[in-house]
Scaffold this active site. Structure first.
Site, PDB file in Angstrom:
ATOM      1  N   LYS A   1      50.990  32.520  38.764  1.00  0.00           N
ATOM      2  CA  LYS A   1      49.577  32.823  38.992  1.00  0.00           C
ATOM      3  C   LYS A   1      49.098  33.994  38.125  1.00  0.00           C
ATOM      4  CE  LYS A   1      48.214  35.678  42.423  1.00  0.00           C
ATOM      5  NZ  LYS A   1      47.161  36.698  42.271  1.00  0.00           N
ATOM      6  N   ASN A   2      49.850  35.094  38.148  1.00  0.00           N
ATOM      7  CA  ASN A   2      49.349  36.290  37.467  1.00  0.00           C
ATOM      8  C   ASN A   2      49.415  36.176  35.948  1.00  0.00           C
ATOM      9  OD1 ASN A   2      48.525  37.389  39.844  1.00  0.00           O
ATOM     10  ND2 ASN A   2      50.346  38.657  40.130  1.00  0.00           N
TER      11      ASN A   2
ATOM     12  N   CYS B   1      42.366  41.674  46.510  1.00  0.00           N
ATOM     13  CA  CYS B   1      43.019  42.161  47.731  1.00  0.00           C
ATOM     14  C   CYS B   1      42.817  43.666  47.870  1.00  0.00           C
ATOM     15  CB  CYS B   1      44.512  41.841  47.696  1.00  0.00           C
ATOM     16  SG  CYS B   1      44.871  40.086  47.802  1.00  0.00           S
TER      17      CYS B   1
ATOM     18  N   ARG C   1      41.855  51.084  43.974  1.00  0.00           N
ATOM     19  CA  ARG C   1      42.331  50.303  42.824  1.00  0.00           C
ATOM     20  C   ARG C   1      41.568  50.728  41.579  1.00  0.00           C
ATOM     21  NH1 ARG C   1      43.866  44.129  44.370  1.00  0.00           N
ATOM     22  NH2 ARG C   1      44.979  44.380  42.394  1.00  0.00           N
TER      23      ARG C   1
ATOM     24  N   ASP D   1      54.672  42.804  45.311  1.00  0.00           N
ATOM     25  CA  ASP D   1      54.066  41.604  45.890  1.00  0.00           C
ATOM     26  C   ASP D   1      55.004  40.911  46.881  1.00  0.00           C
ATOM     27  OD1 ASP D   1      51.846  42.168  44.430  1.00  0.00           O
ATOM     28  OD2 ASP D   1      52.257  40.728  42.828  1.00  0.00           O
TER      29      ASP D   1
ATOM     30  N   ARG E   1      44.828  31.110  47.616  1.00  0.00           N
ATOM     31  CA  ARG E   1      44.500  31.752  46.334  1.00  0.00           C
ATOM     32  C   ARG E   1      45.695  31.723  45.387  1.00  0.00           C
ATOM     33  NH1 ARG E   1      42.791  37.644  46.822  1.00  0.00           N
ATOM     34  NH2 ARG E   1      43.545  37.372  44.715  1.00  0.00           N
TER      35      ARG E   1
END
Ligand code: EPZ
Length: 419
Positions: A18-19, A113, A118, A301, A393
């Site tokens: 995903k990332n 998230c 952040r 994560d 997601r």
């Protein structure tokens, strides 16, 4: 809805990362050529970034469930408004891509998230070093440069997002850019490999120092994404949590070293193959201490997931969050299932209990949602997890994959579901 207590057995195929996908898809806008990207996970975050790109004028074709061809030749604008980017942190990669291509970009501040503060100061610092004027006006990140010129950039914190974003912007800058104290995550390397396959000249990705020699233009390419390290780790820990025996396929075992080592410490058996890992547990789980760190450390994560696994380990374990300031928000949900966890600042102390009991819980974010699935698999009785849009997601067809391994899991639409 999950009825717990089943051992997970069999094989699971891990999807593309995903990332990596959420950076590589916008990076495809650096060229007017066509990029064919394979092994793209079929998840909400990917569909969302594709929709944003479509609204900017790109077209794309889904060749099959996991192959996408992107044509960025129609992109004429560099503005992405809040309404389209708000749900997605990774939309900040549009800044690097649009700045690289048009030498200007206007992108709303991203959502994503919530793990506390952040900041994006390292992104800004990098773009400014390349010659862009950066301002923040009414929540819009506004950048403009006459031209981008290579520079030396020392990152004050190791940031995956800033490393990737600067790399994306710098490939079309004039001259040499050197990023020091760069992030080394597998998806940083994947983005660099993708850009190189478009014609960029990047060396050193995966080490602390990345050197980017600017090129005049980039062209079409075909590229396959690496497997998702975090999804693989999730299934490895789910196998361990359920006392199961699972072959986790389509992985790069090297990317999973920190996870395998920790599982072995907990008494789990690990067998490594070229592109698969077998995870098996028959005995009790031992306590362990974990500190999350940038790669090659234990990934943040997977922190909610390892905490979940340790809830029934013998003895007292300690988990320290070394990346985010506030990533223990899900602990209240685990307590509903009977876990005994206390949190102080960035450290959770977990006293192993003999079992978890099914309850109503909610996903508080993506990885916390995956942790709830694992907790539910471990628990006696039925667990209902709400807010599963977070899980969608980032995990491809999650109930299908767990179901195939023998989990009793089904998706239901609840009348009272929170949004
Ligand atoms: C990426 O977020 C991932 N997201 C996150 O995964 C992951 O938790 C994180 O990297 C760390 O591995 C994506 O790739 C889309 P960072 P990112 O910049 O890039 C500080 C998931 O579950 N920092 O590496 O936003 C920051 O506060 C998601 O898939 C600054 O101080 O993370 C944090 O403490 C959630 N200034 C640390 O660096 C900056 O300008 C690491 O953040 C940028 C970051």
């Amino acid at each position: 809805m999950i009825n717990g207590g089943r051992r997970l057995c069999g094989e699971v195929d891990i999807s593309g990362a995903k990332n990596a996908a959420v950076a590589i898809l916008p990076a495809a806008l650096l060229t007017k050529g066509r990029c064919r990207i394979e092994n793209v996970p079929d998840i909400k975050d990917v569909n969302h970034i594709l929709e944003i790109m479509r609204q900017l004028g790109a077209t794309y074709e889904k060749i099959d469930r996991n192959t996408i061809e992107i044509d960025g030749s129609g992109v004429k604008q560099w503005v992405a408004e809040y309404e389209i980017v708000k749900r997605m942190r990774a939309s900040y990669y549009l800044v690097g891509a649009l700045l690289g291509r048009f030498k200007k970009a206007k992108v709303a501040m991203p959502g994503g998230c919530n793990f506390g503060e952040r900041p994006i100061d390292q992104h800004t610092k990098g773009f400014e070093a390349l010659g862009a004027k950066v301002s923040l006006q009414q929540g819009m990140f506004d950048l403009e440069a006459e031209k981008l010129c290579g520079n030396a950039i020392y990152m004050d914190v190791v940031s995956v997002g800033a490393t990737i974003n600067i790399m994306i912007a710098a490939v079309l800058a004039e001259g040499l850019t050197v990023i020091e104290n760069a992030a080394k995550e597998p998806h940083v390397v994947d983005v660099a490999n993708f850009l190189n396959s478009m014609g960029a000249n990047i060396k050193g990705a995966g080490t602390d120092v990345i050197r980017i020699m600017g090129v005049e233009e980039l062209g079409s390419c075909t590229y396959a994404l690496i497997p998702d390290q975090i999804e693989a780790g999730t299934f490895m820990m789910a196998a361990a949590a359920s006392g199961g025996d699972v072959l986790v396929k389509n992985v790069i075992p090297k990317h999973l070293d920190a996870i395998s080592a920790k599982l072995v410490e907990m008494g789990v058996e690990i067998e490594e193959y070229d592109d698969a890992i077998r995870v098996k547990r028959s005995g009790v789980l031992h306590k362990a201490n974990v500190k999350t760190l940038p790669y090659p450390g234990f990934p943040t994560d997977l922190q909610p997931i390892v905490v979940t696994l340790l809830t029934t380990a013998e003895g007292t374990s300690m988990v320290n969050e070394g990346v985010w300031e506030n990533r223990f928000q899900y602990v209240d949900e685990l307590r509903r299932l009977g876990a005994n966890i206390s949190v102080s600042g960035r450290t959770a102390v977990i006293e192993g209990v003999s079992k978890l009991m099914g309850a109503y819980v909610k996903a508080t974010d993506l990885r916390a949602g995956a942790a709830m699935i694992i907790a539910a698999l471990m628990a006696e009785g039925t667990t209902r997890i709400t807010n599963i849009q977070y899980i969608d997601r980032g995990y491809e067809h999650v109930e299908e994959k767990f179901g195939k391994l023998g989990a009793d899991i089904k998706r239901e639409k609840m009348e009272d579901e929170e949004c």
